[in-house]
Design an enzyme around this catalytic site. Structure first.
Site, short mmCIF file in Angstrom:
data_model
loop_
_atom_site.label_atom_id
_atom_site.label_comp_id
_atom_site.label_asym_id
_atom_site.label_seq_id
_atom_site.Cartn_x
_atom_site.Cartn_y
_atom_site.Cartn_z
N ASP A 15 101.76 -69.29 -86.80
CA ASP A 15 101.42 -69.62 -88.27
C ASP A 15 102.01 -70.82 -89.07
O ASP A 15 102.53 -70.81 -90.22
CB ASP A 15 102.04 -68.20 -89.11
N GLU A 16 101.81 -71.96 -88.57
CA GLU A 16 102.65 -73.07 -89.12
C GLU A 16 101.34 -73.90 -89.56
O GLU A 16 101.66 -75.42 -89.62
CB GLU A 16 103.19 -73.69 -88.03
N LYS A 18 98.43 -74.80 -87.63
CA LYS A 18 98.11 -75.58 -86.61
C LYS A 18 96.34 -75.60 -86.82
O LYS A 18 95.77 -76.70 -86.59
CB LYS A 18 98.17 -74.95 -85.18
N ASN A 42 95.23 -62.95 -79.94
CA ASN A 42 96.22 -62.78 -80.86
C ASN A 42 96.63 -63.72 -81.78
O ASN A 42 97.20 -63.44 -82.85
CB ASN A 42 97.71 -62.35 -79.82
N GLY A 44 95.68 -66.42 -84.85
CA GLY A 44 95.07 -66.37 -86.00
C GLY A 44 94.73 -67.74 -86.78
O GLY A 44 95.85 -67.99 -87.07
N HIS A 45 93.76 -68.18 -86.65
CA HIS A 45 93.47 -69.71 -87.34
C HIS A 45 92.58 -69.76 -88.28
O HIS A 45 91.72 -69.33 -88.32
CB HIS A 45 92.86 -70.58 -86.19
N THR A 127 100.70 -58.10 -81.00
CA THR A 127 99.45 -57.70 -81.98
C THR A 127 98.44 -56.84 -81.59
O THR A 127 97.20 -56.56 -82.03
CB THR A 127 98.70 -59.19 -82.07
N ARG A 141 97.80 -60.86 -59.60
CA ARG A 141 96.70 -61.16 -58.88
C ARG A 141 95.86 -60.08 -58.89
O ARG A 141 95.10 -59.86 -57.62
CB ARG A 141 97.12 -61.54 -57.65
N GLN A 172 99.91 -69.58 -81.13
CA GLN A 172 101.43 -69.11 -81.12
C GLN A 172 102.19 -70.37 -81.40
O GLN A 172 101.69 -71.37 -82.06
CB GLN A 172 101.76 -68.33 -80.10
N THR A 187 105.51 -64.02 -76.76
CA THR A 187 104.25 -63.66 -76.19
C THR A 187 104.08 -64.09 -74.54
O THR A 187 105.40 -64.50 -74.17
CB THR A 187 103.06 -64.51 -76.85
N GLY A 251 97.24 -58.51 -90.14
CA GLY A 251 97.40 -57.93 -91.82
C GLY A 251 98.99 -57.85 -92.18
O GLY A 251 99.24 -57.28 -93.32
N ARG A 252 99.84 -57.87 -91.13
CA ARG A 252 101.33 -57.45 -91.42
C ARG A 252 101.85 -58.43 -92.37
O ARG A 252 101.79 -59.54 -92.05
CB ARG A 252 102.12 -57.45 -90.06
N ASP A 282 104.33 -76.99 -101.29
CA ASP A 282 104.07 -76.43 -102.77
C ASP A 282 104.57 -75.01 -102.89
O ASP A 282 104.92 -74.69 -104.14
CB ASP A 282 102.52 -76.52 -103.14
#
Ligand code: IMP
Ligand code: MG
Length: 336
Positions: A15-16, A18, A42, A44-45, A127, A141, A172, A187, A251-252, A282
């Site tokens: 969540d930076e 990317k 897992n 979210g972009h 997630t 395997r 991630q 993860t 949504g957490r 900002d």
């Protein structure tokens, strides 16, 4: 192999922004393909194209800019979710024939999702997308490969050829990495920049490594480094509200904390970043409080203004990370 590769990597816990950086780089027209090297849906972009907001979980952001988009061999793919995302993109007018899946990518079975929900979600705050069981099956395997699953849709499989200029899209973030994160609160894949090579090229071909960070830290999911009491802190709660810190995938509400500069430096170093983009300035400006941790979260410093804080961060990065050529502070949610 006539190839060069640039990498976008998360410097924190995901969540930076990317997605924003990848999309903006892809829009420059300098890339022949965009590829993901790890994780599954897992991730979210959030991406803005032509002023409109889109959310994806697995498909690389090249698809928004008419560029071939490859889901690499280190990724895991849940077929129904993948199809849903293809439909979503098509309904919004994007050309999904550009999407290719590595034949070596592993399939997430429905039963993995059930296992994740029943056994891991509460304990680790996953997630619930079946990621850990999918990578477990891969390591044991006993996994199913995309080339077996998509036997009747060979056109979707990637021919594993690479040429031109490749943009590698991270998922991630550094501190969720299986080896380097706060195990077991991690993860199940390699989130670090070197993992991009698993797409199928040697490390010498990497030119730029774009590190994505925020000017404050957030964490979704369990982690003793982010105790739940952070959710009760009134100022950090306001910070989270101003920054709309809710998970794209789950949504957490994300736990927020002041930027940990020591960790930021470590992750810039271990990823070999040549560029660092620090987003959401900002939000701090709006909050009007400017703080950062030094020394592994022990010493909390307060700055008089956003400018002071940025100067201090830049100086610290330049002192410890000689590979960094550019530090960009970003505010607008839509562009760098
Ligand atoms: P999993 O990847 O679903 O197994 O989740 C393991 C940990 O990584 C949990 O703490 C998740 O919240 C976190 N995580 C996984 N993917 C992301 C992401 O894209 N952004 C932020 N946190 C993530
Ligand atoms: Mg995300």
């Amino acid at each position: 192999m006539h190839l060069t590769a640039d990498v976008v990597v998360g410097l924190a816990w995901g969540d930076e922004a990317k997605g924003k950086i990848t999309s903006e780089l892809a829009a420059t027209g300098q890339y022949d393909a965009v590829a993901r090297w790890a994780g599954g849906n897992n991730a979210g972009h959030t991406v803005y194209v032509g002023g409109k907001k889109y959310k994806t979980h697995l498909i690389p952001s090249g698809v928004f800019h008419g560029i071939p988009s490859i889901i690499g061999p280190g990724c895991v793919l849940h077929p129904a979710s993948f199809q849903e995302e293809l439909n979503y993109l098509e309904e919004n007018g994007f050309d999904t024939s550009l999407v290719r899946v590595s034949p070596k990518c592993h399939i997430v079975k429905d039963e993995y999702i059930e296992f994740d929900k029943a056994n891991l979600a509460a304990k680790l705050g996953t997630t619930s997308k079946g990621i850990a069981p999918a990578y477990s099956a891969k390591s044991a395997r006993t996994g199913v490969l995309a080339k077996e699953y998509f036997a009747d849709r060979p056109e979707i499989l990637w021919d594993e050829k690479l040429s031109g200029t490749l943009l590698c899209e991270g998922a991630q973030g550094t501190w969720l990495d299986l080896d380097h994160g706060n195990y077991p609160y991690v993860t199940s894949s390699t989130t670090l920049a070197y993992g991009a090579c698993s797409i199928g090229f040697p490390p010498q071909l990497i030119k730029e490594v774009w590190g994505a960070a925020k000017i404050y830290d957030t964490r979704s999911g369990e982690d003793p480094l982010f105790p739940n009491r952070l959710l009760d802190d009134p100022i950090l709660t306001e910070l989270g509200e101003l920054g709309a810190e809710y998970g794209v995938t789950t949504g957490r509400r994300r736990k927020c904390n002041w930027l940990n500069l020591e960790r930021l430096i470590k992750s810039i170093q271990i990823n070999g970043c040549t560029n660092v983009v620090i987003s959401k300035c900002d939000v701090l400006e709006e909050l009007g409080i400017f703080k950062a941790y030094y020394g592994e979260g022990i010493e909390l410093s307060t700055f008089d203004s956003l400018e002071d804080m940025q100067m201090e961060i830049s100086e610290y990065i330049r002192m410890h990370c000689p590979l960094v050529r550019r530090i960009i502070y970003s505010s607008s949610p839509e562009t760098i």
